[in-house]
Scaffold this motif. Structure first.
Motif, mmCIF file in Angstrom:
data_model
loop_
_atom_site.group_PDB
_atom_site.id
_atom_site.type_symbol
_atom_site.label_atom_id
_atom_site.label_comp_id
_atom_site.label_asym_id
_atom_site.label_seq_id
_atom_site.Cartn_x
_atom_site.Cartn_y
_atom_site.Cartn_z
ATOM 1 N N VAL A 110 0.854 -1.191 0.000
ATOM 2 C CA VAL A 110 0.000 0.000 0.000
ATOM 3 C C VAL A 110 0.890 1.240 0.000
ATOM 4 C CG1 VAL A 110 -1.717 1.325 1.278
ATOM 5 C CG2 VAL A 110 -1.886 -1.168 1.192
ATOM 6 N N VAL A 111 0.674 2.140 -0.973
ATOM 7 C CA VAL A 111 1.482 3.363 -1.055
ATOM 8 C C VAL A 111 0.675 4.609 -0.717
ATOM 9 C CG1 VAL A 111 3.109 2.387 -2.699
ATOM 10 C CG2 VAL A 111 1.053 3.535 -3.549
ATOM 11 N N ASP A 112 -0.648 4.494 -0.678
ATOM 12 C CA ASP A 112 -1.461 5.659 -0.316
ATOM 13 C C ASP A 112 -2.874 5.207 0.051
ATOM 14 O OD1 ASP A 112 -2.082 8.268 0.208
ATOM 15 O OD2 ASP A 112 -1.681 9.014 -1.824
ATOM 16 N N LYS A 113 -3.489 5.939 0.955
ATOM 17 C CA LYS A 113 -4.878 5.718 1.343
ATOM 18 C C LYS A 113 -5.569 7.066 1.355
ATOM 19 C CE LYS A 113 -7.857 3.432 4.736
ATOM 20 N NZ LYS A 113 -7.915 2.665 6.011
ATOM 21 N N ILE A 114 -6.597 7.223 0.511
ATOM 22 C CA ILE A 114 -7.203 8.527 0.259
ATOM 23 C C ILE A 114 -8.658 8.518 0.709
ATOM 24 C CG2 ILE A 114 -7.781 10.206 -1.538
ATOM 25 C CD1 ILE A 114 -5.500 8.868 -3.210
ATOM 26 N N SER A 115 -9.020 9.504 1.493
ATOM 27 C CA SER A 115 -10.415 9.649 1.909
ATOM 28 C C SER A 115 -11.232 10.215 0.759
ATOM 29 C CB SER A 115 -10.511 10.579 3.119
ATOM 30 O OG SER A 115 -11.861 10.878 3.416
ATOM 31 N N TYR A 160 0.008 12.753 -8.511
ATOM 32 C CA TYR A 160 -1.406 13.043 -8.739
ATOM 33 C C TYR A 160 -2.095 11.853 -9.382
ATOM 34 C CZ TYR A 160 0.420 14.188 -13.397
ATOM 35 O OH TYR A 160 1.060 14.147 -14.612
ATOM 36 N N LEU A 161 -3.430 11.929 -9.359
ATOM 37 C CA LEU A 161 -4.273 10.860 -9.889
ATOM 38 C C LEU A 161 -5.431 11.477 -10.658
ATOM 39 C CD1 LEU A 161 -5.283 7.843 -9.931
ATOM 40 C CD2 LEU A 161 -6.383 8.328 -7.739
ATOM 41 N N PHE A 162 -5.637 11.036 -11.915
ATOM 42 C CA PHE A 162 -6.768 11.471 -12.727
ATOM 43 C C PHE A 162 -7.905 10.468 -12.579
ATOM 44 C CE2 PHE A 162 -3.831 14.067 -15.425
ATOM 45 C CZ PHE A 162 -4.547 15.255 -15.371
ATOM 46 N N LEU A 163 -9.130 10.988 -12.440
ATOM 47 C CA LEU A 163 -10.317 10.156 -12.366
ATOM 48 C C LEU A 163 -11.405 10.756 -13.245
ATOM 49 C CD1 LEU A 163 -9.276 10.751 -9.095
ATOM 50 C CD2 LEU A 163 -10.445 8.551 -8.919
ATOM 51 N N ALA A 164 -12.286 9.899 -13.754
ATOM 52 C CA ALA A 164 -13.381 10.356 -14.607
ATOM 53 C C ALA A 164 -14.705 9.885 -14.042
ATOM 54 C CB ALA A 164 -13.206 9.837 -16.034
ATOM 55 N N THR A 165 -15.725 10.738 -14.183
ATOM 56 C CA THR A 165 -17.093 10.388 -13.820
ATOM 57 C C THR A 165 -17.919 10.392 -15.111
ATOM 58 O OG1 THR A 165 -17.852 12.675 -13.476
ATOM 59 C CG2 THR A 165 -16.754 11.577 -11.624
ATOM 60 N N GLN A 183 -4.467 15.827 -6.083
ATOM 61 C CA GLN A 183 -3.068 16.093 -5.767
ATOM 62 C C GLN A 183 -2.698 15.301 -4.507
ATOM 63 O OE1 GLN A 183 -1.424 17.919 -7.882
ATOM 64 N NE2 GLN A 183 -3.057 18.987 -8.981
ATOM 65 N N ARG A 184 -1.814 14.338 -4.654
ATOM 66 C CA ARG A 184 -1.561 13.411 -3.552
ATOM 67 C C ARG A 184 -0.780 14.057 -2.404
ATOM 68 N NH1 ARG A 184 0.477 7.881 -6.205
ATOM 69 N NH2 ARG A 184 0.634 7.372 -3.979
ATOM 70 N N LYS A 185 0.035 15.072 -2.700
ATOM 71 C CA LYS A 185 0.795 15.712 -1.623
ATOM 72 C C LYS A 185 -0.065 16.701 -0.842
ATOM 73 C CE LYS A 185 5.357 15.170 -3.738
ATOM 74 N NZ LYS A 185 6.568 15.861 -4.250
ATOM 75 N N SER A 186 -0.792 17.553 -1.545
ATOM 76 C CA SER A 186 -1.630 18.549 -0.873
ATOM 77 C C SER A 186 -2.992 17.999 -0.488
ATOM 78 C CB SER A 186 -1.807 19.771 -1.771
ATOM 79 O OG SER A 186 -2.496 19.414 -2.967
#
Length: 359
Positions: A286-291, A311-316, A324-327
Protein backbone atom coordinates in the motif's frame (compact mmCIF):
# COMPACT_ATOMS: atom_id res chain seq x y z
CA UNK A 1 19.56 33.08 -27.57
CA UNK A 2 21.60 32.58 -30.72
CA UNK A 3 22.54 29.32 -32.29
CA UNK A 4 25.89 30.15 -33.83
CA UNK A 5 29.44 28.87 -33.81
CA UNK A 6 31.15 25.75 -35.00
CA UNK A 7 29.60 23.33 -32.52
CA UNK A 8 27.78 20.33 -33.93
CA UNK A 9 25.27 20.10 -31.07
CA UNK A 10 23.49 22.68 -28.86
CA UNK A 11 24.74 23.30 -25.35
CA UNK A 12 23.58 20.78 -22.72
CA UNK A 13 21.69 23.48 -20.80
CA UNK A 14 19.75 24.36 -23.95
CA UNK A 15 18.99 20.70 -24.55
CA UNK A 16 17.65 20.29 -21.02
CA UNK A 17 15.41 23.34 -21.47
CA UNK A 18 14.09 22.16 -24.85
CA UNK A 19 13.41 18.67 -23.52
CA UNK A 20 10.92 20.16 -21.06
CA UNK A 21 8.90 22.12 -23.61
CA UNK A 22 5.39 21.09 -24.66
CA UNK A 23 5.53 19.30 -27.98
CA UNK A 24 3.87 22.16 -29.91
CA UNK A 25 6.35 24.67 -28.49
CA UNK A 26 9.20 22.32 -29.35
CA UNK A 27 8.06 22.14 -32.98
CA UNK A 28 7.93 25.93 -33.15
CA UNK A 29 11.44 26.10 -31.65
CA UNK A 30 12.82 24.02 -34.51
CA UNK A 31 12.63 27.08 -36.77
CA UNK A 32 15.20 28.97 -34.67
CA UNK A 33 18.21 27.35 -36.30
CA UNK A 34 19.44 24.23 -38.09
CA UNK A 35 20.89 22.67 -34.93
CA UNK A 36 17.59 22.93 -33.08
CA UNK A 37 15.76 21.58 -36.11
CA UNK A 38 18.03 18.53 -36.14
CA UNK A 39 17.40 17.77 -32.48
CA UNK A 40 14.20 15.79 -33.10
CA UNK A 41 16.16 13.23 -35.11
CA UNK A 42 18.98 12.87 -32.56
CA UNK A 43 18.74 9.71 -30.45
CA UNK A 44 20.06 11.42 -27.32
CA UNK A 45 17.49 14.21 -27.39
CA UNK A 46 14.57 11.92 -28.28
CA UNK A 47 15.45 9.65 -25.35
CA UNK A 48 15.79 12.64 -23.00
CA UNK A 49 12.49 14.18 -24.14
CA UNK A 50 10.60 10.92 -23.77
CA UNK A 51 12.05 10.29 -20.31
CA UNK A 52 10.74 13.70 -19.22
CA UNK A 53 7.36 13.12 -20.88
CA UNK A 54 6.61 9.82 -19.15
CA UNK A 55 6.61 11.66 -15.81
CA UNK A 56 3.66 13.76 -16.98
CA UNK A 57 0.63 11.51 -17.23
CA UNK A 58 -2.46 12.89 -18.94
CA UNK A 59 -5.92 11.71 -20.00
CA UNK A 60 -7.37 11.41 -23.50
CA UNK A 61 -11.17 11.37 -23.71
CA UNK A 62 -13.54 10.96 -26.63
CA UNK A 63 -16.68 13.08 -26.27
CA UNK A 64 -19.73 12.31 -28.45
CA UNK A 65 -22.93 14.29 -28.21
CA UNK A 66 -24.89 11.81 -30.34
CA UNK A 67 -24.44 8.57 -32.21
CA UNK A 68 -24.22 10.42 -35.53
CA UNK A 69 -22.01 13.31 -34.42
CA UNK A 70 -18.28 13.45 -35.12
CA UNK A 71 -16.50 12.65 -31.84
CA UNK A 72 -14.33 15.29 -30.21
CA UNK A 73 -11.07 14.22 -28.64
CA UNK A 74 -9.72 16.18 -25.70
CA UNK A 75 -6.49 15.93 -23.76
CA UNK A 76 -6.49 16.83 -20.05
CA UNK A 77 -3.11 17.90 -18.67
CA UNK A 78 -2.68 18.70 -14.98
CA UNK A 79 -0.42 21.72 -15.62
CA UNK A 80 -1.71 22.97 -18.98
CA UNK A 81 -5.43 22.29 -18.67
CA UNK A 82 -7.70 21.02 -21.45
CA UNK A 83 -6.96 21.07 -25.16
CA UNK A 84 -8.69 19.56 -28.18
CA UNK A 85 -6.91 17.45 -30.73
CA UNK A 86 -8.03 15.83 -33.93
CA UNK A 87 -7.46 12.45 -35.54
CA UNK A 88 -8.64 13.71 -38.91
CA UNK A 89 -5.21 12.95 -40.40
CA UNK A 90 -6.30 9.29 -40.38
CA UNK A 91 -9.04 10.13 -42.94
CA UNK A 92 -11.38 7.72 -41.17
CA UNK A 93 -13.92 7.71 -38.37
CA UNK A 94 -12.24 5.85 -35.53
CA UNK A 95 -12.46 5.02 -31.87
CA UNK A 96 -9.46 4.76 -29.56
CA UNK A 97 -8.97 1.20 -28.33
CA UNK A 98 -5.65 1.42 -26.47
CA UNK A 99 -2.92 3.87 -25.48
CA UNK A 100 0.75 3.39 -24.62
CA UNK A 101 3.67 5.82 -24.28
CA UNK A 102 2.23 8.49 -26.57
CA UNK A 103 0.80 6.18 -29.24
CA UNK A 104 -2.86 5.37 -29.78
CA UNK A 105 -4.33 2.23 -31.32
CA UNK A 106 -7.53 3.14 -33.16
CA UNK A 107 -10.08 0.95 -34.90
CA UNK A 108 -12.16 2.05 -37.86
CA UNK A 109 -15.86 2.38 -37.08
CA UNK A 110 -17.22 1.91 -40.64
CA UNK A 111 -14.69 -0.76 -41.67
CA UNK A 112 -14.30 -3.51 -39.05
CA UNK A 113 -10.92 -5.13 -38.86
CA UNK A 114 -9.04 -1.94 -39.86
CA UNK A 115 -6.65 -0.64 -37.21
CA UNK A 116 -4.26 2.29 -37.02
CA UNK A 117 -1.41 3.15 -34.68
CA UNK A 118 -0.81 6.90 -34.51
CA UNK A 119 0.97 9.61 -32.59
CA UNK A 120 -1.57 12.45 -32.33
CA UNK A 121 1.04 15.10 -31.43
CA UNK A 122 3.29 14.41 -34.44
CA UNK A 123 0.31 13.36 -36.64
CA UNK A 124 2.18 10.28 -37.86
CA UNK A 125 0.37 6.99 -38.29
CA UNK A 126 0.68 3.47 -39.61
CA UNK A 127 -2.15 1.48 -41.14
CA UNK A 128 -1.84 -1.98 -39.65
CA UNK A 129 -1.98 -4.65 -42.36
CA UNK A 130 -5.04 -6.85 -42.28
CA UNK A 131 -4.63 -10.38 -41.13
CA UNK A 132 -5.19 -13.08 -43.71
CA UNK A 133 -8.35 -14.28 -41.97
CA UNK A 134 -11.25 -12.05 -41.08
CA UNK A 135 -11.72 -10.94 -37.47
CA UNK A 136 -15.31 -12.18 -37.50
CA UNK A 137 -14.22 -15.41 -35.83
CA UNK A 138 -13.81 -13.46 -32.61
CA UNK A 139 -16.76 -13.45 -30.28
CA UNK A 140 -18.91 -11.43 -29.90
CA UNK A 141 -19.90 -9.19 -32.80
CA UNK A 142 -16.77 -9.70 -34.83
CA UNK A 143 -14.65 -7.62 -32.43
CA UNK A 144 -11.69 -8.82 -30.35
CA UNK A 145 -12.36 -8.97 -26.61
CA UNK A 146 -9.00 -7.43 -25.72
CA UNK A 147 -6.98 -4.83 -27.61
CA UNK A 148 -3.52 -4.01 -26.33
CA UNK A 149 -0.76 -1.67 -27.45
CA UNK A 150 2.84 -2.17 -26.29
CA UNK A 151 5.19 0.70 -27.15
CA UNK A 152 8.87 0.22 -26.24
CA UNK A 153 10.44 3.69 -26.07
CA UNK A 154 13.99 2.35 -25.92
CA UNK A 155 13.75 -0.12 -28.81
CA UNK A 156 11.40 2.25 -30.71
CA UNK A 157 9.14 -0.61 -31.68
CA UNK A 158 5.52 -1.37 -30.89
CA UNK A 159 3.15 -4.31 -30.89
CA UNK A 160 -0.61 -4.49 -31.33
CA UNK A 161 -2.46 -7.33 -29.61
CA UNK A 162 -5.95 -8.51 -30.61
CA UNK A 163 -7.30 -11.32 -28.46
CA UNK A 164 -10.64 -13.01 -27.99
CA UNK A 165 -12.62 -16.22 -27.84
CA UNK A 166 -12.69 -18.30 -30.98
CA UNK A 167 -15.97 -19.76 -32.17
CA UNK A 168 -16.99 -22.14 -34.88
CA UNK A 169 -19.75 -20.65 -36.99
CA UNK A 170 -23.15 -21.68 -35.68
CA UNK A 171 -21.78 -22.81 -32.32
CA UNK A 172 -21.17 -21.23 -28.95
CA UNK A 173 -17.63 -20.14 -28.00
CA UNK A 174 -15.50 -23.20 -27.25
CA UNK A 175 -13.29 -21.46 -24.68
CA UNK A 176 -10.20 -21.24 -26.89
CA UNK A 177 -8.56 -17.87 -26.40
CA UNK A 178 -6.81 -16.85 -29.61
CA UNK A 179 -4.39 -13.95 -29.71
CA UNK A 180 -2.82 -12.22 -32.70
CA UNK A 181 0.25 -10.02 -32.21
CA UNK A 182 1.42 -7.48 -34.77
CA UNK A 183 5.11 -6.54 -34.58
CA UNK A 184 6.12 -3.18 -36.07
CA UNK A 185 9.69 -4.34 -36.73
CA UNK A 186 8.75 -7.28 -38.94
CA UNK A 187 5.43 -5.75 -40.11
CA UNK A 188 3.85 -9.18 -39.59
CA UNK A 189 1.26 -10.90 -37.39
CA UNK A 190 1.90 -13.95 -35.25
CA UNK A 191 -0.67 -16.22 -33.57
CA UNK A 192 -0.86 -17.44 -29.97
CA UNK A 193 -3.44 -19.95 -28.73
CA UNK A 194 -4.35 -20.40 -25.07
CA UNK A 195 -7.17 -21.87 -23.02
CA UNK A 196 -8.65 -19.19 -20.81
CA UNK A 197 -11.94 -18.78 -19.05
CA UNK A 198 -11.75 -15.11 -18.19
CA UNK A 199 -14.33 -12.36 -18.32
CA UNK A 200 -13.73 -8.63 -18.53
CA UNK A 201 -15.74 -5.51 -17.86
CA UNK A 202 -15.57 -2.57 -20.25
CA UNK A 203 -13.23 -0.78 -17.85
CA UNK A 204 -10.91 -3.73 -17.30
CA UNK A 205 -10.61 -4.14 -21.08
CA UNK A 206 -9.62 -0.48 -21.46
CA UNK A 207 -7.08 -0.46 -18.65
CA UNK A 208 -4.23 -2.47 -20.12
CA UNK A 209 -0.77 -1.77 -18.72
CA UNK A 210 2.51 -2.42 -20.53
CA UNK A 211 5.46 -2.98 -18.16
CA UNK A 212 8.33 -5.48 -18.00
CA UNK A 213 7.83 -6.48 -21.63
CA UNK A 214 4.28 -7.71 -20.97
CA UNK A 215 0.68 -6.52 -21.24
CA UNK A 216 -1.53 -6.78 -18.16
CA UNK A 217 -5.33 -6.85 -17.79
CA UNK A 218 -7.37 -7.10 -14.60
CA UNK A 219 -10.16 -9.67 -14.95
CA UNK A 220 -13.76 -8.64 -14.46
CA UNK A 221 -14.02 -10.43 -11.13
CA UNK A 222 -10.76 -8.76 -9.96
CA UNK A 223 -9.47 -12.16 -8.91
CA UNK A 224 -6.12 -11.89 -10.70
CA UNK A 225 -4.17 -10.08 -13.43
CA UNK A 226 -3.99 -11.75 -16.84
CA UNK A 227 -0.49 -11.31 -18.31
CA UNK A 228 0.71 -11.67 -21.90
CA UNK A 229 4.52 -11.86 -22.01
CA UNK A 230 5.46 -10.58 -25.46
CA UNK A 231 9.04 -11.80 -25.18
CA UNK A 232 8.01 -15.45 -24.96
CA UNK A 233 4.43 -15.33 -26.31
CA UNK A 234 3.09 -16.86 -23.09
CA UNK A 235 -0.13 -16.14 -21.16
CA UNK A 236 0.00 -16.43 -17.36
CA UNK A 237 -1.81 -15.21 -14.25
CA UNK A 238 -0.58 -12.85 -11.55
CA UNK A 239 -2.07 -12.84 -8.07
CA UNK A 240 -3.46 -9.76 -6.32
CA UNK A 241 -3.05 -8.70 -2.69
CA UNK A 242 -5.20 -10.85 -0.42
CA UNK A 243 -6.86 -7.71 0.93
CA UNK A 244 -8.18 -6.73 -2.51
CA UNK A 245 -11.64 -8.16 -2.92
CA UNK A 246 -14.60 -6.82 -4.86
CA UNK A 247 -18.26 -6.90 -4.06
CA UNK A 248 -20.47 -5.10 -1.56
CA UNK A 249 -19.57 -1.67 -2.94
CA UNK A 250 -15.85 -2.32 -3.48
CA UNK A 251 -14.19 -2.06 -6.91
CA UNK A 252 -10.63 -2.48 -8.22
CA UNK A 253 -8.79 -1.06 -11.26
CA UNK A 254 -5.40 -1.67 -12.84
CA UNK A 255 -3.15 1.31 -13.67
CA UNK A 256 0.50 2.11 -14.20
CA UNK A 257 2.48 3.88 -11.47
CA UNK A 258 5.96 5.18 -12.29
CA UNK A 259 6.76 2.31 -14.63
CA UNK A 260 5.16 -0.43 -12.54
CA UNK A 261 1.78 -2.04 -11.88
CA UNK A 262 -0.72 -0.51 -9.49
CA UNK A 263 -4.11 -1.54 -8.16
CA UNK A 264 -6.65 1.14 -7.19
CA UNK A 265 -9.22 -0.18 -4.71
CA UNK A 266 -12.33 1.98 -4.22
CA UNK A 267 -14.89 1.50 -1.49
CA UNK A 268 -17.63 3.79 -0.23
CA UNK A 269 -15.33 6.00 1.84
CA UNK A 270 -11.74 5.20 0.84
CA UNK A 271 -9.45 4.75 -2.13
CA UNK A 272 -6.40 2.55 -1.51
CA UNK A 273 -3.46 2.59 -3.94
CA UNK A 274 -1.36 -0.57 -4.18
CA UNK A 275 1.98 -0.79 -6.03
CA UNK A 276 3.79 -3.93 -7.16
CA UNK A 277 7.20 -3.47 -5.53
CA UNK A 278 8.68 -6.82 -6.58
CA UNK A 279 7.48 -8.03 -9.98
CA UNK A 280 9.01 -11.51 -9.80
CA UNK A 281 7.87 -12.24 -6.23
CA UNK A 282 4.50 -10.51 -6.78
CA UNK A 283 4.96 -8.40 -3.68
CA UNK A 284 2.25 -5.71 -3.40
CA UNK A 285 2.42 -2.78 -0.96
CA UNK A 286 0.00 0.00 0.00
CA UNK A 287 1.48 3.36 -1.06
CA UNK A 288 -1.46 5.66 -0.32
CA UNK A 289 -4.88 5.72 1.34
CA UNK A 290 -7.20 8.53 0.26
CA UNK A 291 -10.41 9.65 1.91
CA UNK A 292 -13.31 10.11 -0.51
CA UNK A 293 -15.36 12.21 1.88
CA UNK A 294 -14.96 15.36 -0.25
CA UNK A 295 -16.49 13.66 -3.31
CA UNK A 296 -18.87 11.31 -1.52
CA UNK A 297 -21.68 11.86 -4.00
CA UNK A 298 -19.46 10.94 -6.96
CA UNK A 299 -17.99 7.75 -5.54
CA UNK A 300 -20.41 5.25 -7.16
CA UNK A 301 -19.61 6.57 -10.65
CA UNK A 302 -15.94 7.50 -10.38
CA UNK A 303 -13.16 5.65 -12.21
CA UNK A 304 -9.36 6.14 -11.97
CA UNK A 305 -7.75 6.66 -15.39
CA UNK A 306 -4.05 7.50 -14.92
CA UNK A 307 -1.65 8.42 -12.14
CA UNK A 308 1.86 9.37 -11.04
CA UNK A 309 3.39 9.52 -7.57
CA UNK A 310 2.16 13.15 -7.40
CA UNK A 311 -1.41 13.04 -8.74
CA UNK A 312 -4.27 10.86 -9.89
CA UNK A 313 -6.77 11.47 -12.73
CA UNK A 314 -10.32 10.16 -12.37
CA UNK A 315 -13.38 10.36 -14.61
CA UNK A 316 -17.09 10.39 -13.82
CA UNK A 317 -20.07 10.51 -16.15
CA UNK A 318 -19.49 14.19 -17.01
CA UNK A 319 -16.28 15.25 -15.26
CA UNK A 320 -12.53 14.68 -15.20
CA UNK A 321 -11.01 15.24 -11.77
CA UNK A 322 -7.43 15.38 -10.53
CA UNK A 323 -6.34 14.56 -7.00
CA UNK A 324 -3.07 16.09 -5.77
CA UNK A 325 -1.56 13.41 -3.55
CA UNK A 326 0.79 15.71 -1.62
CA UNK A 327 -1.63 18.55 -0.87
CA UNK A 328 -4.66 16.17 -0.80
CA UNK A 329 -6.66 18.63 -2.89
CA UNK A 330 -9.35 17.70 -5.44
CA UNK A 331 -9.82 19.78 -8.60
CA UNK A 332 -12.24 19.58 -11.50
CA UNK A 333 -10.27 19.72 -14.76
CA UNK A 334 -13.08 19.26 -17.28
CA UNK A 335 -16.85 19.06 -17.33
CA UNK A 336 -19.24 18.26 -20.19
CA UNK A 337 -21.35 21.32 -20.86
CA UNK A 338 -23.97 19.61 -22.99
CA UNK A 339 -25.45 16.17 -22.90
CA UNK A 340 -23.18 13.26 -23.82
CA UNK A 341 -24.23 9.89 -25.15
CA UNK A 342 -21.70 7.96 -23.07
CA UNK A 343 -20.05 8.65 -19.71
CA UNK A 344 -16.55 10.11 -19.97
CA UNK A 345 -14.92 7.14 -18.26
CA UNK A 346 -16.27 4.91 -21.04
CA UNK A 347 -13.79 6.36 -23.56
CA UNK A 348 -11.00 7.68 -21.30
CA UNK A 349 -7.41 6.47 -21.66
CA UNK A 350 -4.12 7.30 -19.96
CA UNK A 351 -1.85 9.31 -22.26
CA UNK A 352 1.53 11.02 -22.43
CA UNK A 353 3.17 13.20 -25.08
CA UNK A 354 6.26 11.61 -26.64
CA UNK A 355 8.38 11.84 -29.78
CA UNK A 356 7.84 8.41 -31.23
CA UNK A 357 7.68 7.66 -34.92
CA UNK A 358 5.17 4.94 -35.73
CA UNK A 359 5.81 4.95 -39.48
Amino acid sequence: MKCQGGGSFPDEVVIQILSRLPIKSLFRARTVCKLWHRLLSEDYFVHLYNEESVRNSMVVVEVSESLDSVPTFICVDRSRGVSEFSLDFLNDRVKVRASCNGLLCCSSIPDKGVHYVCNPVTREFRLIPRRERSMNRFHPDGEPTLVGLACDLHARTFSVVLAGYHRTFGHRPDGTFICFVYDSGSNKWRRIVSFQDDHFTHMSRNQVVFVNGALHWLTGSSSYVLVLDLRYDVWRKMSLPEQVSCGAGTRAYLLELDGGLSIIQISEGWMIIWALKDYEMENWQVVDKISLRCIRGLVPGIFPISQTSEYLFLATHKQVLVYQRKSRVWKEMYSVKNGSMLPLWFSAHAFRSTIFSCK
